[in-house]
Write a protein that holds these residues in place. Structure first.
Motif, PDB file in Angstrom:
ATOM      1  N   GLN A   1      -9.183 -23.564 -24.316  1.00  0.00           N
ATOM      2  CA  GLN A   1      -9.132 -23.981 -22.899  1.00  0.00           C
ATOM      3  C   GLN A   1      -9.758 -22.907 -22.016  1.00  0.00           C
TER       4      GLN A   1
ATOM      5  N   THR B   1      -9.331 -21.418 -18.103  1.00  0.00           N
ATOM      6  CA  THR B   1      -7.982 -21.547 -17.536  1.00  0.00           C
ATOM      7  C   THR B   1      -7.660 -20.331 -16.677  1.00  0.00           C
ATOM      8  N   TYR B   2      -7.107 -20.591 -15.500  1.00  0.00           N
ATOM      9  CA  TYR B   2      -6.700 -19.482 -14.640  1.00  0.00           C
ATOM     10  C   TYR B   2      -5.229 -19.663 -14.265  1.00  0.00           C
TER      11      TYR B   2
ATOM     12  N   GLU C   1     -11.689 -25.725 -20.847  1.00  0.00           N
ATOM     13  CA  GLU C   1     -10.537 -26.216 -20.088  1.00  0.00           C
ATOM     14  C   GLU C   1     -10.870 -27.491 -19.311  1.00  0.00           C
TER      15      GLU C   1
ATOM     16  N   GLN D   1      -6.747 -29.557 -10.889  1.00  0.00           N
ATOM     17  CA  GLN D   1      -7.156 -28.610 -11.929  1.00  0.00           C
ATOM     18  C   GLN D   1      -8.184 -27.605 -11.412  1.00  0.00           C
TER      19      GLN D   1
ATOM     20  N   GLN E   1      -7.019 -24.312 -10.841  1.00  0.00           N
ATOM     21  CA  GLN E   1      -6.426 -23.582 -11.975  1.00  0.00           C
ATOM     22  C   GLN E   1      -7.490 -23.198 -13.002  1.00  0.00           C
ATOM     23  N   ILE E   2      -8.732 -23.070 -12.515  1.00  0.00           N
ATOM     24  CA  ILE E   2      -9.804 -22.588 -13.393  1.00  0.00           C
ATOM     25  C   ILE E   2     -10.518 -21.438 -12.703  1.00  0.00           C
TER      26      ILE E   2
ATOM     27  N   GLN F   1     -17.932 -22.337 -18.351  1.00  0.00           N
ATOM     28  CA  GLN F   1     -16.901 -22.301 -19.401  1.00  0.00           C
ATOM     29  C   GLN F   1     -17.579 -22.499 -20.761  1.00  0.00           C
TER      30      GLN F   1
ATOM     31  N   HIS G   1      -9.867 -32.079 -23.425  1.00  0.00           N
ATOM     32  CA  HIS G   1     -10.139 -31.345 -22.182  1.00  0.00           C
ATOM     33  C   HIS G   1     -11.621 -31.286 -21.813  1.00  0.00           C
TER      34      HIS G   1
ATOM     35  N   PRO H   1      -4.005 -19.887 -23.812  1.00  0.00           N
ATOM     36  CA  PRO H   1      -3.467 -19.409 -22.527  1.00  0.00           C
ATOM     37  C   PRO H   1      -1.959 -19.186 -22.498  1.00  0.00           C
TER      38      PRO H   1
ATOM     39  N   SER I   1       1.462 -22.757 -19.351  1.00  0.00           N
ATOM     40  CA  SER I   1       0.729 -23.114 -18.139  1.00  0.00           C
ATOM     41  C   SER I   1       1.732 -23.269 -16.996  1.00  0.00           C
TER      42      SER I   1
END
Ligand code: MN
Length: 410
Positions: free
Chosen positions: A139, A142-143, A197, A205, A208-209, A216, A247, A364, A367
């Protein structure tokens, strides 16, 4: 001088009344009356009964109040309950004692054996083994902010890069160790989807990246290629088998076929970039499932997003899918010995009658959704296992990808 008894001038009843008025207890009155008037009675016991009856008639006790009756009843219940329990306890103790006694009789010292320390026989030819590394649910992109998760988890591209270093260290350590005992020449990398991700898989979303989907894909492709090239130091051959996840899908759910996916692009891109390394072989198809044959064992893999789940591992769903796939593959005369899945983020090994199922972990960790909504998180783990030519899967290791937090942060 002889103690001469004075003939009493009053009856024992009058004497008893006087004693009562003086405040003597029933017991005292009974004993004093007998002392003075013994001969009036048939014996000591009969005297006690008669005096007692007389006192009760003369001085009847006050009628009991409701509270008194309740209290008396309570005391009687408690004492009978205690007696009942004591009886049960006694039985229990007695039975336990009997068991202990019977065991005591059969316990004997074991005779001393001559135990020689274990030594590795380096001359012996142990058969080779092949290593499988499951890679899935990276993923990438992902952040997770340390602050937003209240310090529960932090995740970003910098951590992902460190995890790749750690993954290689883990692989190197385990393989070097086992190479001391038996030859290991091949690595099979099973890429089981959710390599990127994405950005539109769930609502919100994009917040959250930490990079766009194209970045990516490019970034994780580079990290995976570097990883494979490093692994060429450890193995003569690397075989890569890949299936897509959910994803990386392009378009909304169901809009395109499963292979219209950034995962598929990453796989093909890697193959193309590394095509000059003939020690790396590739098994990439447009199918959502693949079988990798290692010695005589078939390893079936698919991502797992079609198995319905809500929180954690859907044991029954996986079981049903495993059985259905068995029937489906029979149509082509195929069967499998092991099943590998990603998607659920909960690293697990589930054994069946003839099949073992491996569920990979994720990169990750927890989440925001899993921690806030489901109140659960998993350590970042990828699975490694060894395949023996006749035993099938033997040892297995979790490769832990937890990166310690920087000093000064909580
Ligand atoms: Mn997934």
């Amino acid at each position: 001088m002889r103690n001469q008894k004075v003939e009493p001038t009053i009856t024992w009843r009058e004497f008893a009344r006087i004693l009562h008025e003086e405040g003597h207890t029933e017991e005292e009155i009974i004993s004093k009356v007998y002392e003075q008037y013994g001969p009036n009675f048939k014996g000591k016991e009969s005297s006690a009964r008669t005096v007692k009856r007389f006192l009760r008639e003369e001085y009847p006790p006050p009628p009991k109040t409701f509270e008194d009756e309740v209290s008396e009843r309570r005391t009687s219940i408690i004492s009978s309950e205690v007696a009942r329990r004591d009886k049960k306890l006694l039985t229990k103790i007695a039975v336990t004692d009997m068991i202990v006694d019977s065991i005591k009789d059969i316990i004997k010292d074991r005779p001393l054996r001559d135990i020689k320390p274990f030594k590795v026989n380096v001359d012996r030819n142990y058969s080779e083994e092949t290593i499988v590394l499951m890679i899935s649910d990276i993923q990438a992109g992902t952040y997770i902010s340390d602050e937003a998760s209240g310090g529960l988890n932090e995740y970003n591209w910098e951590i992902l890069e460190k995890q790749f270093v750690q993954l290689y260290k883990g692989l190197e350590e385990i393989v070097t160790r086992h190479k001391q005992v038996a030859p290991i020449s091949s690595l099979h990398v099973h890429l089981i989807g959710d390599i990127v991700e994405g950005y539109d898989i769930f609502k919100g979303q994009t917040r959250q990246i930490d990079r766009e989907i194209t970045e990516q894909a490019i970034g994780v492709k580079d990290l995976l290629c570097d990883f494979l090239l490093k692994a060429l130091h450890l193995f003569d051959k690397i075989h890569v088998v890949a299936v897509p996840g959910n994803h990386g899908r392009i378009g909304s759910k169901g809009e395109n076929l499963h292979y219209v996916s950034w995962d598929y692009i990453v796989y093909k891109w890697m193959q193309s970039e590394l095509k000059n390394y003939d020690r790396i072989t590739w098994q990439i198809t447009k199918s959502w499932w693949q079988i990798d044959k290692i010695y005589g064992f078939n390893f079936l893999m698919f991502h797992g997003d079609d198995i319905r789940s809500w929180q954690g591992i859907p044991y029954y769903g996986i079981d049903r899918a495993a059985k259905n796939y068995r029937e489906l593959l029979e149509l082509m005369g195929l069967s499998y010995n092991y099943l590998e899945l990603g998607h659920f983020h909960v690293p697990s090994e589930l054994s069946g009658v003839t099949t073992e199922k491996f569920v990979n972990g994720c990169w990750p960790g927890g989440s925001l959704y899993s921690m806030k909504g489901l109140v659960t998180a998993n350590y970042p783990i990828q699975k490694l296992f060894a395949v023996h030519p006749t035993q099938g899967v033997t040892y297995r290791y979790p490769l832990r990808l937890t990166i310690p937090k920087k000093k000064g942060t909580k």
